[in-house]
Design a protein around this motif. Structure first.
Motif, PDB file in Angstrom:
ATOM      1  N   ARG A   1      -7.465   3.626  -0.115  1.00 43.40           N
ATOM      2  CA  ARG A   1      -6.782   1.769  -0.208  1.00 43.40           C
ATOM      3  C   ARG A   1      -7.641   1.261  -0.512  1.00 43.40           C
ATOM      4  O   ARG A   1      -9.035   1.235  -0.086  1.00 43.40           O
ATOM      5  CB  ARG A   1      -6.036   1.780   0.951  1.00 43.40           C
ATOM      6  CG  ARG A   1      -4.567   2.008   1.731  1.00 43.40           C
ATOM      7  CD  ARG A   1      -4.222   1.663   2.275  1.00 43.40           C
ATOM      8  NE  ARG A   1      -3.031   2.609   2.890  1.00 43.40           N
ATOM      9  CZ  ARG A   1      -2.069   1.790   4.093  1.00 43.40           C
ATOM     10  NH1 ARG A   1      -2.711   1.419   4.627  1.00 43.40           N
ATOM     11  NH2 ARG A   1      -1.213   2.772   3.637  1.00 43.40           N
TER      12      ARG A   1
ATOM     13  N   VAL B   1      -4.255   1.040  -4.561  1.00 41.16           N
ATOM     14  CA  VAL B   1      -4.610   2.176  -4.283  1.00 41.16           C
ATOM     15  C   VAL B   1      -5.915   3.273  -5.335  1.00 41.16           C
ATOM     16  O   VAL B   1      -5.210   3.100  -6.245  1.00 41.16           O
ATOM     17  CB  VAL B   1      -3.534   2.944  -4.317  1.00 41.16           C
ATOM     18  CG1 VAL B   1      -3.765   4.887  -3.619  1.00 41.16           C
ATOM     19  CG2 VAL B   1      -3.325   2.134  -2.607  1.00 41.16           C
TER      20      VAL B   1
ATOM     21  N   GLU C   1       1.066   4.043  -2.758  1.00 41.06           N
ATOM     22  CA  GLU C   1       1.008   5.455  -2.311  1.00 41.06           C
ATOM     23  C   GLU C   1       1.719   6.283  -3.138  1.00 41.06           C
ATOM     24  O   GLU C   1       1.492   7.423  -3.333  1.00 41.06           O
ATOM     25  CB  GLU C   1       0.686   5.390  -0.728  1.00 41.06           C
ATOM     26  CG  GLU C   1      -0.934   4.948  -0.564  1.00 41.06           C
ATOM     27  CD  GLU C   1      -1.428   4.818   1.193  1.00 41.06           C
ATOM     28  OE1 GLU C   1      -2.090   4.868   1.256  1.00 41.06           O
ATOM     29  OE2 GLU C   1      -0.294   4.767   1.366  1.00 41.06           O
TER      30      GLU C   1
ATOM     31  N   PHE D   1       0.896  -1.485   0.015  1.00 38.13           N
ATOM     32  CA  PHE D   1       0.088   0.082  -0.104  1.00 38.13           C
ATOM     33  C   PHE D   1       0.716   1.325   0.067  1.00 38.13           C
ATOM     34  O   PHE D   1       0.633   2.715  -0.408  1.00 38.13           O
ATOM     35  CB  PHE D   1      -0.916   0.365   1.037  1.00 38.13           C
ATOM     36  CG  PHE D   1      -1.992  -0.985   1.037  1.00 38.13           C
ATOM     37  CD1 PHE D   1      -3.021  -0.621   0.296  1.00 38.13           C
ATOM     38  CD2 PHE D   1      -2.472  -1.820   1.800  1.00 38.13           C
ATOM     39  CE1 PHE D   1      -3.691  -1.537  -0.349  1.00 38.13           C
ATOM     40  CE2 PHE D   1      -3.768  -2.097   1.912  1.00 38.13           C
ATOM     41  CZ  PHE D   1      -4.531  -2.486   0.688  1.00 38.13           C
TER      42      PHE D   1
END
Length: 302
Positions: free
Chosen positions: A102, A160, A81, A77
């Motif tokens: 997410r 994401v 990001e 994640f």
């Protein structure tokens, strides 16, 4: 309201040519109202410039939801990001305009398809797995009508979603008109139904204020388009700058249906269709009323 009977619709005339032919097209097919937005020739461009910029970043990682280490998912994640933030800056969006969500693509064991569920929080923890599992069961039941809460879901992809918010236009309300609008000129115009040239007043769109009424024949000019109001029609400017043309078609005329007829009444708010009331009259004259207030379909002229 989904129907093939065009008397239940309003027609949105936009583009450079839509307002030129929209009123006549609507009358020919029985549509009672035409809506011409304030800037019809650039409506698509206005929509484009007000559309939020959305990106989806994905990394495949297959495994049981309860067996993939939480630190590994958190790392994936974070990696996605960082890429989303970097690319949003390259596109000219500051951090204040960026929203990150997410997500996980999840499925039951042995399924060949997956559903996307949101992941709560900004940092993944073990306690979130129960929420993710419950959200997937609920979504699966909503989509397919069944779920298997006893099965442990599998993760297929880590996602994401980034959304960069862009400013939205806030069109001001027009002041009220005082008296009849004045044309800037008159021209001889040939209309299809009249089959002869008629002396037609020409108006500037920027001169028309809220509540102004134009009787056809009339032509409204502006930089990005021209609106033609044929003889026998009436146009009214509502407070947010939409020009509403009454084509003279009867929206309340009975619509033939098997075993009887249907009476349709369209209610408008600021010239925009808001509610359709349908009364079905059977062969035995038994009446039942259905009020569809959730939405109304708008037909577009290009």
């Amino acid at each position: 309201v989904c129907s093939s009977d065009l008397r239940r619709f309003a027609l949105m005339a936009f583009g450079g040519g839509g307002p030129v032919m929209g009123a006549e097209v609507a009358r020919n097919v029985g549509i009672p109202r035409v809506i011409v937005p304030p800037y019809p020739g650039i409506s698509c461009a206005m929509g484009l410039l007000q559309t939020d910029v959305k990106h989806h970043y994905l990394q495949s990682r297959m495994g049981s939801l309860t067996k993939i280490p939480v630190d590994e998912l958190e790392h994936l994640f974070s990696m996605l990001e960082e890429r989303a933030v970097r690319e949003s800056e390259q596109e000219g969006f500051g951090a204040q305009f960026l929203e990150l969500q997410r997500q996980l693509d999840v499925r039951y064991p042995f399924q060949g398809y997956e559903l996307t569920v949101d992941v709560p929080g900004t940092r993944l923890e073990e306690k979130h797995f129960a929420e993710i599992r419950a959200a997937f069961d609920k979504l699966h039941h909503a989509v397919y009508g069944t779920s298997a809460p006893g099965e442990i879901p599998e993760v297929v992809n880590v996602r994401v979603m980034s959304v960069c918010r862009v400013p939205k236009l806030d069109l001001p309300a027009l002041p009220r008109a005082r008296g009849k609008p004045r044309p800037v000129a008159h021209r001889q115009v040939l209309f299809e139904r009249s089959r002869k040239y008629l002396k037609t007043p020409i108006y500037r769109r920027t001169d028309l204020l809220a509540g102004a009424v134009l009787e056809g024949p009339a032509i409204v000019e502006q930089l990005d388009s021209t609106t033609v109001i044929p003889p026998g029609m009436t146009a009214r400017m509502e407070k947010f700058g939409n020009l509403i043309i009454d084509t003279g078609a009867d929206a309340g005329a009975p619509i033939p249906v098997e075993g009887g007829k249907t009476q349709v009444t369209v209610e408008y708010e600021h010239g925009v269709p808001k509610r359709v009331k349908t009364v079905v009259v059977s062969a035995q004259d038994r009446k039942s009323t259905r009020l569809n207030s959730s939405h109304i379909t708008i037909s577009y002229a290009v």
